[in-house]
Design a protein around this motif. Sequence first.
Motif, PDB file in Angstrom:
ATOM      1  N   PHE A 195      57.766   5.458 -17.949  1.00  0.00           N
ATOM      2  CA  PHE A 195      57.884   6.788 -18.555  1.00  0.00           C
ATOM      3  C   PHE A 195      56.758   6.977 -19.556  1.00  0.00           C
ATOM      4  O   PHE A 195      56.449   6.074 -20.343  1.00  0.00           O
ATOM      5  CB  PHE A 195      59.236   6.932 -19.262  1.00  0.00           C
ATOM      6  N   GLY A 196      56.141   8.153 -19.503  1.00  0.00           N
ATOM      7  CA  GLY A 196      55.106   8.484 -20.465  1.00  0.00           C
ATOM      8  C   GLY A 196      55.303   9.876 -20.992  1.00  0.00           C
ATOM      9  O   GLY A 196      55.812  10.764 -20.288  1.00  0.00           O
ATOM     10  N   SER A 197      54.911  10.101 -22.251  1.00  0.00           N
ATOM     11  CA  SER A 197      55.068  11.439 -22.807  1.00  0.00           C
ATOM     12  C   SER A 197      54.016  11.682 -23.876  1.00  0.00           C
ATOM     13  O   SER A 197      53.323  10.763 -24.339  1.00  0.00           O
ATOM     14  CB  SER A 197      56.477  11.641 -23.382  1.00  0.00           C
ATOM     15  N   LEU A 198      53.928  12.944 -24.268  1.00  0.00           N
ATOM     16  CA  LEU A 198      52.951  13.376 -25.264  1.00  0.00           C
ATOM     17  C   LEU A 198      53.328  14.769 -25.736  1.00  0.00           C
ATOM     18  O   LEU A 198      54.274  15.384 -25.224  1.00  0.00           O
ATOM     19  CB  LEU A 198      51.545  13.378 -24.663  1.00  0.00           C
ATOM     20  N   SER A 199      52.587  15.278 -26.703  1.00  0.00           N
ATOM     21  CA  SER A 199      52.749  16.656 -27.141  1.00  0.00           C
ATOM     22  C   SER A 199      52.176  17.555 -26.052  1.00  0.00           C
ATOM     23  O   SER A 199      50.972  17.622 -25.869  1.00  0.00           O
ATOM     24  CB  SER A 199      52.012  16.867 -28.471  1.00  0.00           C
ATOM     25  N   GLY A 200      53.055  18.231 -25.310  1.00  0.00           N
ATOM     26  CA  GLY A 200      52.649  18.918 -24.099  1.00  0.00           C
ATOM     27  C   GLY A 200      51.935  20.234 -24.328  1.00  0.00           C
ATOM     28  O   GLY A 200      50.711  20.311 -24.340  1.00  0.00           O
ATOM     29  N   LEU A 201      52.688  21.309 -24.515  1.00  0.00           N
ATOM     30  CA  LEU A 201      52.057  22.621 -24.678  1.00  0.00           C
ATOM     31  C   LEU A 201      51.352  22.757 -26.019  1.00  0.00           C
ATOM     32  O   LEU A 201      50.347  23.459 -26.131  1.00  0.00           O
ATOM     33  CB  LEU A 201      53.102  23.728 -24.523  1.00  0.00           C
ATOM     34  N   LEU A 202      51.857  22.114 -27.066  1.00  0.00           N
ATOM     35  CA  LEU A 202      51.194  22.205 -28.366  1.00  0.00           C
ATOM     36  C   LEU A 202      49.875  21.444 -28.361  1.00  0.00           C
ATOM     37  O   LEU A 202      48.937  21.814 -29.070  1.00  0.00           O
ATOM     38  CB  LEU A 202      52.107  21.661 -29.471  1.00  0.00           C
ATOM     39  N   LEU A 203      49.811  20.361 -27.598  1.00  0.00           N
ATOM     40  CA  LEU A 203      48.600  19.535 -27.514  1.00  0.00           C
ATOM     41  C   LEU A 203      48.083  19.172 -28.897  1.00  0.00           C
ATOM     42  O   LEU A 203      46.898  19.304 -29.206  1.00  0.00           O
ATOM     43  CB  LEU A 203      47.510  20.274 -26.720  1.00  0.00           C
ATOM     44  N   SER A 204      48.978  18.690 -29.718  1.00  0.00           N
ATOM     45  CA  SER A 204      48.598  18.351 -31.091  1.00  0.00           C
ATOM     46  C   SER A 204      48.046  16.940 -31.163  1.00  0.00           C
ATOM     47  O   SER A 204      48.602  16.006 -30.586  1.00  0.00           O
ATOM     48  CB  SER A 204      49.809  18.459 -32.019  1.00  0.00           C
ATOM     49  N   MET A 205      46.950  16.787 -31.874  1.00  0.00           N
ATOM     50  CA  MET A 205      46.489  15.448 -32.204  1.00  0.00           C
ATOM     51  C   MET A 205      47.473  14.816 -33.190  1.00  0.00           C
ATOM     52  O   MET A 205      48.153  15.507 -33.944  1.00  0.00           O
ATOM     53  CB  MET A 205      45.095  15.507 -32.836  1.00  0.00           C
TER      54      MET A 205
END
Length: 624
Positions: free
Chosen positions: A427-437
Amino acid sequence: MTQTRPQQSTGQWTDVPEPTTVGDHVVERLARWGVRRYYGYPGDGIGGVMAGISRARRAGAAQLVQVRHEETAAFAAVADVKYGGSPIGACVVTSGPGAIHALNGLYDATLDRVPVVALVGQSATPALGTSFYQEIDAKALYEDVADYVIQLSSPDQVIHAVDRACRTALAHRTVCAIIVPSDLGSADAALSTPNAHGYSHTSSVPSTDPGAPPQAALREAAAVLNAGERVAILAGVGAAGATQELTAVADALGAGAAKALLGKHVLDDRLPWVTGAIGLLGTRASYELMQHCDTLLVVGSTMPYGEYYPPPGQARSVQIDLDGAKCGLRTPTEVNLVGDAAETLAALLPLLRRNPEETWRQRIATWKDDDDAVREARCAAAADPVNPEAVVRGLQPHLPENALLAVDCGTATAWYARDVDLTPQQFGSLSGLLLSMGGALPYALAAKTAHPHRPVIALVGDGAMQMNGVNELITVAREWQTWEDPRLAILVLNNRDLSFETWEVRAELGEVPDPASQSLPDVPYAQWAQLLGLAGTRVEHPEDVDAAWAAALAADQPFVIDAVVDPATPIIPPHVSTEQALQTVKSGVRSAMHGDEEVPGLVRQGLRQVVAPVLSAVRHRPRG
C-alpha cells in the motif's frame, strides 16, 4: 476477498475513565466512534482536551502521538485513515497559530475525501471579542475546510457536537471541526440532555454504507460495457477493497486498466493488462490505453487531468462512485452508478457478456512491454553523480511483501508513479489532490503508528525534507522503539534543487531557473539521523544504491538514505505538447547564453528526450 488497503487496526483498548470535565466528555464520546488515536501538539488553548486525552492514555483507552508541528498532526490524522488505522482521523491543536498551522493537512483530507475531526483550541470565552492574545475567528477560518464547524459555548453541546461531527465526517468523507474555548475544555461537567425544549438527543451509531445500485441502472451500465470492443478501466482509491471484483470485471470485458495515483495499490502492477499510473506522471501505456479505447469504466476516481481521458466523443463511459456528485465530473458519462465499489462490481459482473477477443489485451501488453523497456533505459542513463530514477527503481527487489509506502510531492512522486510496482498486499499513499510538499514523513509516522508490525518506506525530495522532515525525524527518534517492526526506510533525493519546479520553469515558461529561488543547501541528512540515534548512509555512486536499500530494510532501527542525485534528470510526461518541448529547448538555449552550469547535464540527459515524442507523433500521424 483480496484486501487492497491495510486492515483497520483493532487495538486492545480499555474503557475511557468516567468523564468529569468537558475535555473528558469529548474524548469519551469520540471513543464511541472508534477514535482512540490523536496526533497533536499541546497549548493552553486546548489544555482541557489534552488533559482528557492524557487521562484516557494513562488508562490504556487512547494514544497520543506528539509531533513537532501542527501541520504534521493534521497530515498524520489524514494518513492514519488512509492506511486503515482509524475510522476517523483526529488531530488536536491549540488556539491561534496552532489552528492556523493545521489547515494545510486538513485541506489534504478535504480534497482526498478522508474523514477527520479536528479538535481546535480557542481563547477563553470571557476574552472572546477583546483582541486577546491568540484570539482569531477560528469558526470563520475553518468553514471552508470543514463540512461542519461548531464552537462550543456550553457543556451540554458536547454529545451532539461530537456525534454530528463524526457522522458528517464519515458520511461525507471530509473534515469536521470542534472548537473548544480553553475555560470550557477544563470545566467540570456532568452532562445531561433532558427531554425539554432546546435540547437535542443524538446517536453515536454510524450510518450504513451504500450497497449496490438498483438493477435497472446496473442493466443499463452493462449494456454500455457489453457493446464495447476496446474497454478501458480507470481505477482510483475508491476501488480499494474491490481488487477481486475489479479483476473479474476486467477479465470478463477483456479490458485494460490504468490507475490514478492514490489507487496505485488497487491492481497488481505485474499483470500484463494493468498499464500503471495515468496522468502527467503516468505511463505511455496508460496514455495509449485511453487514446484507443471505445469504452471507459471509471471506478472510484476523479483523476483531474482531462487530457489523459479518451478524447471527447471517442468512448462511451460508465462511472462508479460512492458520491454521486463526483460522477461525470471529469469526462462525459452515460451511466452513473452510486454505490460501494466492491458490491456494485459484484452485482454488475453477472450481467456482463464474456468477451473472448484477445487482440485488445495483446495491444495493451505490447504498450506495456514498450514502457518497461523505456523505463529500464531511463534508469540506466548516466547521471552526475546518481540517477534519481534508478535509486527509486532500486527499491523494487528489496520491497517487502507487506510494505507501506509514504510519498512526498515532487520528483519523488514521478519516480514512485512510474518505477515502483505494487501488489494488492502492499500500500502506498500521498497527498493526492492537494499535492502538498511535506506530507511523506507525517504519513510514514501515521503508517508506523497504525501498523507498528509492518515495514514502511518514505520517498522524499530534499525540498520537502527541509520543510518538516528533518524536524519529524525527532518524532521518529522518540517513537520508534515502541514499534514491533522497527524498519522505517527514508530515502531523501538530495539534488540541491527544487527540481520539479525547475522543470516547470523550463518547460512551461521557457525561462532560465533562478538559483535564488530554486537551489537548496546541501544538508547531511544521514548524519542528522545518526545524531538523533538513528541509522543512515550517504549514496554518491550508482554502485552503492543496492547496498543502501539492503541495509535500510535489514536495519533494526529507522534508516535514512541520503542519495546525492542529478537535478538535470528530466521528468518527461507520457504525452508532451509541442509547446512544452519548444519552451524547454528555448530555456536550454537561454541557459547556454547565460552560462547556466546545468546546460551540460541537460544536453547529456537529453532535451531530445522531450522533443523526440513530439517528432515521433508528427511522423506517425495518419495522413488525410
